[in-house]
Design a protein around this motif. Structure first.
Motif, PDB file in Angstrom:
ATOM      1  N   LEU A 188     -32.312 -54.092 -37.585  1.00 43.81           N
ATOM      2  CA  LEU A 188     -31.365 -54.539 -36.567  1.00 43.81           C
ATOM      3  C   LEU A 188     -31.705 -55.915 -35.987  1.00 43.81           C
ATOM      4  CD1 LEU A 188     -30.790 -51.197 -34.608  1.00 43.81           C
ATOM      5  CD2 LEU A 188     -29.405 -52.184 -36.441  1.00 43.81           C
ATOM      6  N   LYS A 189     -32.806 -56.485 -36.488  1.00 39.83           N
ATOM      7  CA  LYS A 189     -33.263 -57.803 -36.015  1.00 39.83           C
ATOM      8  C   LYS A 189     -33.421 -57.824 -34.481  1.00 39.83           C
ATOM      9  CE  LYS A 189     -31.267 -60.255 -39.969  1.00 39.83           C
ATOM     10  NZ  LYS A 189     -31.352 -59.167 -40.860  1.00 39.83           N
ATOM     11  N   ILE A 190     -34.114 -56.791 -33.985  1.00 46.02           N
ATOM     12  CA  ILE A 190     -34.399 -56.687 -32.552  1.00 46.02           C
ATOM     13  C   ILE A 190     -35.691 -57.449 -32.282  1.00 46.02           C
ATOM     14  CG2 ILE A 190     -34.993 -55.105 -30.672  1.00 46.02           C
ATOM     15  CD1 ILE A 190     -33.364 -52.955 -32.210  1.00 46.02           C
ATOM     16  N   LYS A 191     -35.635 -58.365 -31.337  1.00 49.82           N
ATOM     17  CA  LYS A 191     -36.803 -59.201 -31.042  1.00 49.82           C
ATOM     18  C   LYS A 191     -37.929 -58.378 -30.415  1.00 49.82           C
ATOM     19  CE  LYS A 191     -38.103 -63.606 -29.147  1.00 49.82           C
ATOM     20  NZ  LYS A 191     -37.655 -64.890 -28.664  1.00 49.82           N
ATOM     21  N   ASP A 192     -37.611 -57.580 -29.395  1.00 53.49           N
ATOM     22  CA  ASP A 192     -38.628 -56.801 -28.686  1.00 53.49           C
ATOM     23  C   ASP A 192     -38.222 -55.327 -28.673  1.00 53.49           C
ATOM     24  OD1 ASP A 192     -40.689 -55.852 -27.119  1.00 53.49           O
ATOM     25  OD2 ASP A 192     -39.984 -56.808 -25.262  1.00 53.49           O
ATOM     26  N   ILE A 193     -38.853 -54.533 -29.494  1.00 53.42           N
ATOM     27  CA  ILE A 193     -38.532 -53.113 -29.623  1.00 53.42           C
ATOM     28  C   ILE A 193     -39.213 -52.268 -28.537  1.00 53.42           C
ATOM     29  CG2 ILE A 193     -40.382 -52.495 -31.238  1.00 53.42           C
ATOM     30  CD1 ILE A 193     -36.780 -51.315 -31.691  1.00 53.42           C
ATOM     31  N   GLN A 194     -40.216 -52.816 -27.865  1.00 51.95           N
ATOM     32  CA  GLN A 194     -41.012 -52.028 -26.927  1.00 51.95           C
ATOM     33  C   GLN A 194     -40.204 -51.333 -25.831  1.00 51.95           C
ATOM     34  OE1 GLN A 194     -44.326 -51.313 -27.505  1.00 51.95           O
ATOM     35  NE2 GLN A 194     -43.907 -49.768 -25.963  1.00 51.95           N
ATOM     36  N   PRO A 195     -39.221 -51.987 -25.218  1.00 55.73           N
ATOM     37  CA  PRO A 195     -38.441 -51.270 -24.194  1.00 55.73           C
ATOM     38  C   PRO A 195     -37.757 -50.009 -24.748  1.00 55.73           C
ATOM     39  CG  PRO A 195     -38.010 -53.617 -24.062  1.00 55.73           C
ATOM     40  CD  PRO A 195     -38.828 -53.397 -25.309  1.00 55.73           C
ATOM     41  N   TYR A 196     -37.341 -50.062 -25.997  1.00 52.32           N
ATOM     42  CA  TYR A 196     -36.688 -48.909 -26.619  1.00 52.32           C
ATOM     43  C   TYR A 196     -37.712 -47.811 -26.941  1.00 52.32           C
ATOM     44  CZ  TYR A 196     -33.027 -52.342 -26.893  1.00 52.32           C
ATOM     45  OH  TYR A 196     -32.114 -53.304 -26.562  1.00 52.32           O
ATOM     46  N   ILE A 197     -38.901 -48.217 -27.306  1.00 53.34           N
ATOM     47  CA  ILE A 197     -39.982 -47.255 -27.535  1.00 53.34           C
ATOM     48  C   ILE A 197     -40.311 -46.535 -26.226  1.00 53.34           C
ATOM     49  CG2 ILE A 197     -42.428 -46.988 -28.133  1.00 53.34           C
ATOM     50  CD1 ILE A 197     -42.032 -49.342 -30.128  1.00 53.34           C
ATOM     51  N   ASP A 198     -40.411 -47.302 -25.140  1.00 53.55           N
ATOM     52  CA  ASP A 198     -40.708 -46.717 -23.827  1.00 53.55           C
ATOM     53  C   ASP A 198     -39.612 -45.744 -23.400  1.00 53.55           C
ATOM     54  OD1 ASP A 198     -42.990 -48.301 -23.828  1.00 53.55           O
ATOM     55  OD2 ASP A 198     -42.132 -49.816 -22.491  1.00 53.55           O
ATOM     56  N   GLU A 199     -38.361 -46.152 -23.589  1.00 57.73           N
ATOM     57  CA  GLU A 199     -37.231 -45.286 -23.240  1.00 57.73           C
ATOM     58  C   GLU A 199     -37.236 -44.022 -24.104  1.00 57.73           C
ATOM     59  OE1 GLU A 199     -32.336 -45.436 -23.123  1.00 57.73           O
ATOM     60  OE2 GLU A 199     -33.444 -47.310 -23.409  1.00 57.73           O
ATOM     61  N   TYR A 200     -37.523 -44.200 -25.389  1.00 63.97           N
ATOM     62  CA  TYR A 200     -37.604 -43.057 -26.305  1.00 63.97           C
ATOM     63  C   TYR A 200     -38.687 -42.065 -25.855  1.00 63.97           C
ATOM     64  CZ  TYR A 200     -39.806 -40.449 -30.034  1.00 63.97           C
ATOM     65  OH  TYR A 200     -40.414 -39.451 -30.745  1.00 63.97           O
ATOM     66  N   LYS A 201     -39.875 -42.579 -25.528  1.00 63.60           N
ATOM     67  CA  LYS A 201     -40.975 -41.696 -25.125  1.00 63.60           C
ATOM     68  C   LYS A 201     -40.614 -40.885 -23.884  1.00 63.60           C
ATOM     69  CE  LYS A 201     -44.764 -44.155 -27.299  1.00 63.60           C
ATOM     70  NZ  LYS A 201     -45.992 -44.913 -27.137  1.00 63.60           N
ATOM     71  N   ALA A 202     -39.998 -41.521 -22.913  1.00 68.77           N
ATOM     72  CA  ALA A 202     -39.600 -40.806 -21.693  1.00 68.77           C
ATOM     73  C   ALA A 202     -38.576 -39.723 -22.020  1.00 68.77           C
ATOM     74  CB  ALA A 202     -39.037 -41.789 -20.669  1.00 68.77           C
ATOM     75  N   LEU A 203     -37.597 -40.058 -22.848  1.00 70.93           N
ATOM     76  CA  LEU A 203     -36.570 -39.085 -23.218  1.00 70.93           C
ATOM     77  C   LEU A 203     -37.158 -37.967 -24.070  1.00 70.93           C
ATOM     78  CD1 LEU A 203     -33.609 -38.261 -23.119  1.00 70.93           C
ATOM     79  CD2 LEU A 203     -33.206 -39.750 -25.112  1.00 70.93           C
ATOM     80  N   PHE A 204     -38.055 -38.328 -24.995  1.00 69.05           N
ATOM     81  CA  PHE A 204     -38.687 -37.308 -25.829  1.00 69.05           C
ATOM     82  C   PHE A 204     -39.401 -36.271 -24.972  1.00 69.05           C
ATOM     83  CE2 PHE A 204     -42.485 -35.520 -27.742  1.00 69.05           C
ATOM     84  CZ  PHE A 204     -41.946 -34.877 -28.851  1.00 69.05           C
TER      85      PHE A 204
END
Length: 180
Positions: A63-79
């Motif tokens: 997806l050519k996302i520059k910074d994936i970390q915010p999505y990783i953080d959001e994923y971890k909280a939701l998981f």
């Protein structure tokens, strides 16, 4: 007459517990906002047995996302939110594990703290000799390192040890380690 099988090495996610669907749904929900579209089956076929950081790296590049970390953080909280509400054993595995008189351990790419928390949550901690995590070796599955480490630590005879696995990555690791 000696036993044909002395030991069972179980994979964890997808074999003992059903957390892969929790993780998949959380990832799909979080990444939908950046245009990642996939259904559960397609996602599972593409990423089965892979570690989360590998999955996020692939999606970041796709997806050519520059910074994936915010999505990783959001994923971890939701998981973790979903995990606390939804975690359960694969249907029938709790009864099977409890009924087996043969010695057994878990060998998984999962984080050790996560495995400990999970086996306690599903009330199976007392039924496994040890938990082996990819954190214990340099190379996770699909490399054979983790299975070789478990075999060495437990002093197992590979010819009398079987592996219960659900992903091509895990099967490759077990076979490369000389296990059935």
């Amino acid at each position: 007459m000696s036993k044909l099988i002395d030991y069972i090495l179980f994979d964890f996610d997808g074999v003992i517990i059903d957390s892969e669907i929790i993780a998949t749904n959380a990832i799909l929900e979080v990444l939908k906002s950046v245009g990642y579209e996939s259904d559960v089956n397609t996602y599972a076929q593409q990423f089965s047995g892979m570690m989360e950081r590998e999955v996020f790296e692939i999606i970041k590049n796709q997806l050519k996302i520059k910074d994936i970390q915010p999505y990783i953080d959001e994923y971890k909280a939701l998981f973790w939110e979903k995990y606390d509400k939804e975690l359960q054993c694969i249907d029938g595995m709790d009864d099977l594990v409890r009924s087996l008189s043969i010695s057994k351990s878990i060998v998984s790419n999962s984080n050790l703290d996560y495995m400990v928390k999970s086996v306690e949550k599903i009330d199976l901690a007392a039924h496994f000799d040890q938990l082996f995590s990819s954190q214990m070796v340099k190379n996770p599955k699909p490399f054979p390192d983790l299975y070789n480490f478990a075999v060495e630590q437990l002093n197992l005879d590979k010819s009398k040890t079987i592996v219960v696995q659900d992903s091509p990555t895990g099967v490759q690791a077990a076979k490369s380690a000389g296990l059935k």
